[in-house]
Write a protein that holds these residues in place. Structure first.
Motif, PDB file in Angstrom:
ATOM      1  N   ALA A   1       0.807  -1.141   0.042  1.00  0.00           N
ATOM      2  CA  ALA A   1      -0.019  -0.051  -0.014  1.00  0.00           C
ATOM      3  C   ALA A   1       1.096   1.104  -0.010  1.00  0.00           C
ATOM      4  CB  ALA A   1      -0.935  -0.093   1.260  1.00  0.00           C
ATOM      5  N   ALA A   2       1.963   1.264   0.615  1.00  0.00           N
ATOM      6  CA  ALA A   2       2.938   2.243   0.757  1.00  0.00           C
ATOM      7  C   ALA A   2       3.533   2.706  -0.625  1.00  0.00           C
ATOM      8  CB  ALA A   2       4.040   2.115   1.755  1.00  0.00           C
ATOM      9  N   GLN A   3       3.562   1.623  -1.321  1.00  0.00           N
ATOM     10  CA  GLN A   3       3.989   1.762  -2.906  1.00  0.00           C
ATOM     11  C   GLN A   3       2.817   1.845  -3.650  1.00  0.00           C
ATOM     12  OE1 GLN A   3       7.741  -0.880  -3.594  1.00  0.00           O
ATOM     13  NE2 GLN A   3       6.758  -1.714  -1.510  1.00  0.00           N
ATOM     14  N   GLN A   4       1.481   1.962  -3.429  1.00  0.00           N
ATOM     15  CA  GLN A   4       0.231   2.442  -4.169  1.00  0.00           C
ATOM     16  C   GLN A   4       0.154   1.080  -4.921  1.00  0.00           C
ATOM     17  OE1 GLN A   4      -1.534   5.102  -3.853  1.00  0.00           O
ATOM     18  NE2 GLN A   4      -0.054   5.635  -2.384  1.00  0.00           N
ATOM     19  N   LYS A   5       0.351  -0.193  -4.395  1.00  0.00           N
ATOM     20  CA  LYS A   5       0.075  -1.475  -5.251  1.00  0.00           C
ATOM     21  C   LYS A   5      -1.051  -1.998  -4.401  1.00  0.00           C
ATOM     22  CE  LYS A   5       5.268  -2.183  -6.309  1.00  0.00           C
ATOM     23  NZ  LYS A   5       6.345  -3.182  -6.193  1.00  0.00           N
ATOM     24  N   LEU A   6      -2.167  -1.338  -4.488  1.00  0.00           N
ATOM     25  CA  LEU A   6      -3.170  -1.747  -3.849  1.00  0.00           C
ATOM     26  C   LEU A   6      -3.797  -2.924  -4.080  1.00  0.00           C
ATOM     27  CD1 LEU A   6      -5.393   1.558  -3.852  1.00  0.00           C
ATOM     28  CD2 LEU A   6      -3.982   0.556  -2.093  1.00  0.00           C
ATOM     29  N   ASP A   7      -3.958  -3.605  -5.274  1.00  0.00           N
ATOM     30  CA  ASP A   7      -4.209  -5.058  -5.677  1.00  0.00           C
ATOM     31  C   ASP A   7      -3.522  -5.890  -4.848  1.00  0.00           C
ATOM     32  OD1 ASP A   7      -6.323  -4.322  -7.292  1.00  0.00           O
ATOM     33  OD2 ASP A   7      -4.859  -4.364  -9.166  1.00  0.00           O
ATOM     34  N   SER A   8      -2.178  -5.838  -4.642  1.00  0.00           N
ATOM     35  CA  SER A   8      -1.362  -6.750  -3.974  1.00  0.00           C
ATOM     36  C   SER A   8      -1.649  -6.483  -2.449  1.00  0.00           C
ATOM     37  CB  SER A   8       0.035  -6.485  -4.047  1.00  0.00           C
ATOM     38  OG  SER A   8       0.342  -6.694  -5.441  1.00  0.00           O
ATOM     39  N   ALA A   9      -1.934  -5.286  -1.944  1.00  0.00           N
ATOM     40  CA  ALA A   9      -2.089  -4.979  -0.539  1.00  0.00           C
ATOM     41  C   ALA A   9      -3.296  -5.775  -0.292  1.00  0.00           C
ATOM     42  CB  ALA A   9      -2.135  -3.448  -0.607  1.00  0.00           C
ATOM     43  N   ILE A  10      -4.485  -5.638  -0.932  1.00  0.00           N
ATOM     44  CA  ILE A  10      -5.716  -6.175  -0.828  1.00  0.00           C
ATOM     45  C   ILE A  10      -5.592  -7.677  -0.537  1.00  0.00           C
ATOM     46  CG2 ILE A  10      -8.032  -6.775  -1.579  1.00  0.00           C
ATOM     47  CD1 ILE A  10      -8.162  -3.937  -2.740  1.00  0.00           C
ATOM     48  N   PHE A  11      -4.686  -8.373  -1.314  1.00  0.00           N
ATOM     49  CA  PHE A  11      -4.272  -9.715  -1.479  1.00  0.00           C
ATOM     50  C   PHE A  11      -3.737 -10.314  -0.118  1.00  0.00           C
ATOM     51  CE2 PHE A  11      -1.423 -13.120  -2.143  1.00  0.00           C
ATOM     52  CZ  PHE A  11      -2.078 -14.278  -2.546  1.00  0.00           C
ATOM     53  N   TYR A  12      -2.514  -9.625   0.152  1.00  0.00           N
ATOM     54  CA  TYR A  12      -2.029 -10.032   1.490  1.00  0.00           C
ATOM     55  C   TYR A  12      -2.882  -9.759   2.613  1.00  0.00           C
ATOM     56  CZ  TYR A  12       2.252 -10.480  -1.454  1.00  0.00           C
ATOM     57  OH  TYR A  12       3.284 -11.055  -2.174  1.00  0.00           O
TER      58      TYR A  12
ATOM     59  N   TYR B   1      -8.509  -5.161  13.698  1.00  0.00           N
ATOM     60  CA  TYR B   1      -7.581  -4.306  12.927  1.00  0.00           C
ATOM     61  C   TYR B   1      -7.483  -4.538  11.407  1.00  0.00           C
ATOM     62  CZ  TYR B   1      -3.151  -1.902  11.613  1.00  0.00           C
ATOM     63  OH  TYR B   1      -2.212  -1.337  10.972  1.00  0.00           O
ATOM     64  N   GLU B   2      -7.279  -5.846  11.060  1.00  0.00           N
ATOM     65  CA  GLU B   2      -7.280  -6.396   9.681  1.00  0.00           C
ATOM     66  C   GLU B   2      -8.333  -5.966   8.791  1.00  0.00           C
ATOM     67  OE1 GLU B   2      -3.944  -7.118   8.278  1.00  0.00           O
ATOM     68  OE2 GLU B   2      -4.129  -7.963  10.374  1.00  0.00           O
ATOM     69  N   THR B   3      -9.748  -6.271   9.451  1.00  0.00           N
ATOM     70  CA  THR B   3     -10.856  -5.581   8.734  1.00  0.00           C
ATOM     71  C   THR B   3     -10.798  -4.174   8.524  1.00  0.00           C
ATOM     72  OG1 THR B   3     -12.026  -7.500   9.800  1.00  0.00           O
ATOM     73  CG2 THR B   3     -13.378  -5.797   8.903  1.00  0.00           C
ATOM     74  N   THR B   4     -10.519  -3.536   9.368  1.00  0.00           N
ATOM     75  CA  THR B   4     -10.412  -1.882   9.144  1.00  0.00           C
ATOM     76  C   THR B   4      -9.255  -1.580   8.031  1.00  0.00           C
ATOM     77  OG1 THR B   4     -10.806  -1.514  11.495  1.00  0.00           O
ATOM     78  CG2 THR B   4     -10.088   0.227  10.426  1.00  0.00           C
ATOM     79  N   LEU B   5      -8.126  -2.322   8.143  1.00  0.00           N
ATOM     80  CA  LEU B   5      -7.342  -2.038   7.143  1.00  0.00           C
ATOM     81  C   LEU B   5      -7.714  -2.313   5.614  1.00  0.00           C
ATOM     82  CD1 LEU B   5      -4.181  -1.234   7.213  1.00  0.00           C
ATOM     83  CD2 LEU B   5      -3.409  -3.684   7.088  1.00  0.00           C
ATOM     84  N   LEU B   6      -8.327  -3.641   5.548  1.00  0.00           N
ATOM     85  CA  LEU B   6      -8.721  -3.946   4.331  1.00  0.00           C
ATOM     86  C   LEU B   6      -9.807  -3.088   3.899  1.00  0.00           C
ATOM     87  CD1 LEU B   6      -8.772  -6.153   2.128  1.00  0.00           C
ATOM     88  CD2 LEU B   6     -10.350  -7.623   3.670  1.00  0.00           C
ATOM     89  N   ALA B   7     -10.680  -2.663   4.787  1.00  0.00           N
ATOM     90  CA  ALA B   7     -11.944  -1.785   4.384  1.00  0.00           C
ATOM     91  C   ALA B   7     -11.077  -0.429   3.765  1.00  0.00           C
ATOM     92  CB  ALA B   7     -12.528  -1.386   5.127  1.00  0.00           C
ATOM     93  N   GLY B   8     -10.058   0.083   4.441  1.00  0.00           N
ATOM     94  CA  GLY B   8      -9.226   1.026   3.846  1.00  0.00           C
ATOM     95  C   GLY B   8      -8.812   0.998   2.385  1.00  0.00           C
ATOM     96  N   TYR B   9      -8.284   0.057   2.176  1.00  0.00           N
ATOM     97  CA  TYR B   9      -7.731  -0.269   0.870  1.00  0.00           C
ATOM     98  C   TYR B   9      -8.691  -0.456  -0.186  1.00  0.00           C
ATOM     99  CZ  TYR B   9      -3.277  -1.955   3.171  1.00  0.00           C
ATOM    100  OH  TYR B   9      -2.394  -1.874   4.231  1.00  0.00           O
ATOM    101  N   LEU B  10      -9.941  -1.013   0.161  1.00  0.00           N
ATOM    102  CA  LEU B  10     -11.144  -1.069  -0.944  1.00  0.00           C
ATOM    103  C   LEU B  10     -11.585   0.366  -1.053  1.00  0.00           C
ATOM    104  CD1 LEU B  10     -12.648  -4.224   0.737  1.00  0.00           C
ATOM    105  CD2 LEU B  10     -11.565  -3.986  -1.697  1.00  0.00           C
ATOM    106  N   LYS B  11     -11.791   1.027   0.137  1.00  0.00           N
ATOM    107  CA  LYS B  11     -12.232   2.486  -0.198  1.00  0.00           C
ATOM    108  C   LYS B  11     -11.244   3.210  -1.096  1.00  0.00           C
ATOM    109  CE  LYS B  11     -11.740   5.934   2.669  1.00  0.00           C
ATOM    110  NZ  LYS B  11     -11.594   6.781   3.751  1.00  0.00           N
ATOM    111  N   SER B  12      -9.930   3.065  -1.030  1.00  0.00           N
ATOM    112  CA  SER B  12      -8.986   4.067  -2.049  1.00  0.00           C
ATOM    113  C   SER B  12      -9.434   3.406  -3.466  1.00  0.00           C
ATOM    114  CB  SER B  12      -7.588   3.515  -1.422  1.00  0.00           C
ATOM    115  OG  SER B  12      -7.339   3.909  -0.276  1.00  0.00           O
TER     116      SER B  12
END
Length: 565
Positions: A249-260, A279-290
């Motif tokens: 996510a820090a490198q803007q690779k959101l698909d990979s971030a969602i996978f991991y 925590y993990e659910t909140t993190l994943l929701a943030g990536y999906l929102k992006s």
């Protein structure tokens, strides 16, 4: 970041939790011949159940504690309290965890096992860190390290160094964190402790990520993940996946971030580790929102919201409410967005998040503010000096005349006040003598009362203890326990009532300690039921199941109020 905030293993022992050991210890418990052997194996059962089945682990730990107390083995009593505390912590009940940690330290210190308290302080640090009390966590870990330094190698010095490193990671002091991680890694490699080497590499990866060294961070995360696979540490592998997700996510690779992140969440759901699921659910929701996947993100956050409340994860709940407010606003549901935002802001204010974040900014700007204030003060002083010089001569003449008048008036006034003062001094001396005599009488009265009341109360307490050492039927034992408990509470109350000087100074303080409310109410029930039976009245006290096992407050004062009421 969760990886920075959570110590991925208990430091209760040199061995990490492993559910596969439970069956072996249960078998050994069933064939054990002595109470100490039973207490020993049940301590390990509770320890290894702390992540997989914490509630069941608490039950086994309490049974082990009973055997330890039965054979008066303080070492095993401390160990079982420690395991019970860690089970409470992993199940989200930090208050009960701290009660058992403190009881563990008390038992170990009383038995002369000072070195063993290091593991308890380390677990206290883990509990505080999970609740974002980084200062308290760091203090506990450093206390653990200090104890270990004065003892022989007890096997987990590297673990403590790692935990200190995670605190510095959470404070964004990555350079300091890496110092501790590298020191810890050297120790674990020398001991060929592969399972802990994996965990340390995970912490190093987070530090490198924080410094923006993404390639080195990914290398360490993947080394840690491979290591977890070899050792079979499924729980910690979830944190490695989470670290990779945040790195992508820090490198803007959101698909990979969602996978991991999805991989990590699935692991924590399988293991039923609620605070990690939130925590993990909140993190994943943030990536999906992006990625503008608002419906999916909202669904996940609504799943995590009640769980965060149940686990008392207020910081996570505030984040979830804030994210829901943003999502519903973008969807055009402004009424719902306002409701979420209002609840989030209210919770944020109660947690003083803004106050904590602004503190550093205030300190950073303090120097410039003081410098500007000094410049303004110097300019004002210069202007004032010029005005003073302008009116100096005129003011001097007027001042001389006023001074002469003042001196004449002062002489007349002094003569009058001298006579009045002499009369008042005589009156004050008389009042002082009377007050001293009154104070002496009061002190003598208090001394007599203290002796007369404490003597029979101590006798009641002592005799009840002697009676408790003998065998009685259940009803008699309960009455004796109630007598002893009530007399001890009465002594506490008498100590404050008789200390008039403390009351006069307004220094009467209430205790704020954790205690079992049900035990206090049971004693009150026994006292009153004994009285009411003579009148044919059945007196009982019922406690709502929603009330937790332990609450904080002053048990003696509560008992005093309830007895009066």
């Amino acid at each position: 970041m969760a990886l920075a905030l959570i110590s991925f293993f208990s430091i209760t022992s040199v061995v990490a939790q492993d559910g596969s050991f439970v069956s072996g210890h249960l078998k050994n418990y069933e064939v054990a011949k002595t109470d100490s052997a039973k207490a020993y194996h049940l301590y390990w059962v509770a320890f290894h159940m702390s992540h997989d089945n914490a509630e069941e682990g608490i039950k086994w730990g309490r049974r082990g504690l009973e055997f330890a107390l039965k054979c008066n083995n303080r070492k095993l009593a401390g160990d079982n309290h420690n395991s019970i505390g860690y089970c409470f912590d992993t199940s989200g009940n930090a208050d009960s965890a701290m009660v058992h940690y403190n009881q563990s330290i008390e038992a170990l210190e009383a038995g002369g096992y000072h070195c063993e308290t290091a593991s308890v302080y380390a677990n206290i640090g883990t509990t505080k860190k999970r609740r974002n009390d980084l200062k308290g966590a760091l203090e506990s870990f450093l206390k653990s390290r200090e104890i270990q330094s004065g003892c022989n190698d007890i096997g987990y010095h590297g673990s403590t160094l790692y935990s200190i490193g995670t605190c510095y990671n959470a404070m964004d002091n990555f350079e300091k964190a890496l110092e501790y991680f590298k020191f810890s890694l050297t120790i674990e490699q020398e001991k060929k402790n592969l399972s802990k080497e994996c965990i340390v590499r995970n912490g190093m990866a987070n530090a490198y990520k924080g410094q923006g060294e993404y390639e080195r961070a990914e290398t360490e995360f993947r080394k840690a993940l491979e290591c977890y696979m070899v050792t079979g540490n499924t729980y910690s592998s979830g944190y490695a996946y989470e670290g990779l997700a945040e790195l992508m996510a820090a490198q803007q690779k959101l698909d990979s971030a969602i996978f991991y992140c999805t991989k990590a969440r699935e692991i924590f759901i399988e293991l039923k580790v609620n605070f990690d699921i939130v925590y993990e659910t909140t993190l994943l929701a943030g990536y999906l929102k992006s990625q503008n996947k608002f419906a999916e993100a909202e669904k996940l956050l609504l799943e995590a919201l009640p769980l965060s409340a149940a686990e008392k994860l207020d910081y996570d709940r505030q984040t979830i409410l804030s994210e829901l407010a943003d999502i519903t606003r973008k969807k055009g549901d402004f009424k719902k967005a306002y409701e979420y935002l209002f609840e989030s802001t209210t919770l944020r204010d109660s947690l003083k998040i803004d106050e904590q974040k602004s503190e550093l900014a205030q300190l950073a700007g303090k120097y410039e503010t003081e410098k500007r204030d000094k410049q303004i003060a110097l300019q004002e002083a210069e202007n004032q000096k010029q005005k003073q010089q302008k009116y100096f001569f005129l003011g001097g003449a007027v001042l001389f005349l006023l001074l002469a008048l003042v001196l004449i008036n002062r002489y007349v006034h002094k003569q009058r006040t001298t006579k009045e003062l002499a009369a008042k001094n005589i009156l004050i001396e008389k009042e002082k003598d009377r007050a001293e005599r009154s104070e002496a009488v009061k002190q003598q009265f208090l001394a007599n009362m203290s002796h007369e009341i404490r003597t029979p109360m101590n006798a009641i307490t002592g005799l009840s203890r002697l009676l408790l050492d003998r065998k009685h039927d259940t009803q008699t034992s309960e009455y004796l326990h109630a007598i002893q408990h009530s007399s001890e509470n009465l002594l506490v109350i008498l100590n404050d009532i008789l200390d008039i000087s403390k009351m006069d100074a307004g220094k009467m303080k209430l205790e704020n300690i954790a205690f079992d409310l049900r035990d206090e109410l049971k004693n009150i029930e026994q006292i009153f039921s004994a009285r009411t039976k003579t009148k044919g009245i059945d007196f009982r006290i019922a406690v709502d199941e929603a009330i937790p096992p332990f609450i904080t407050g002053d048990p003696s004062r509560l008992t005093q109020v309830l007895n009066t009421w």
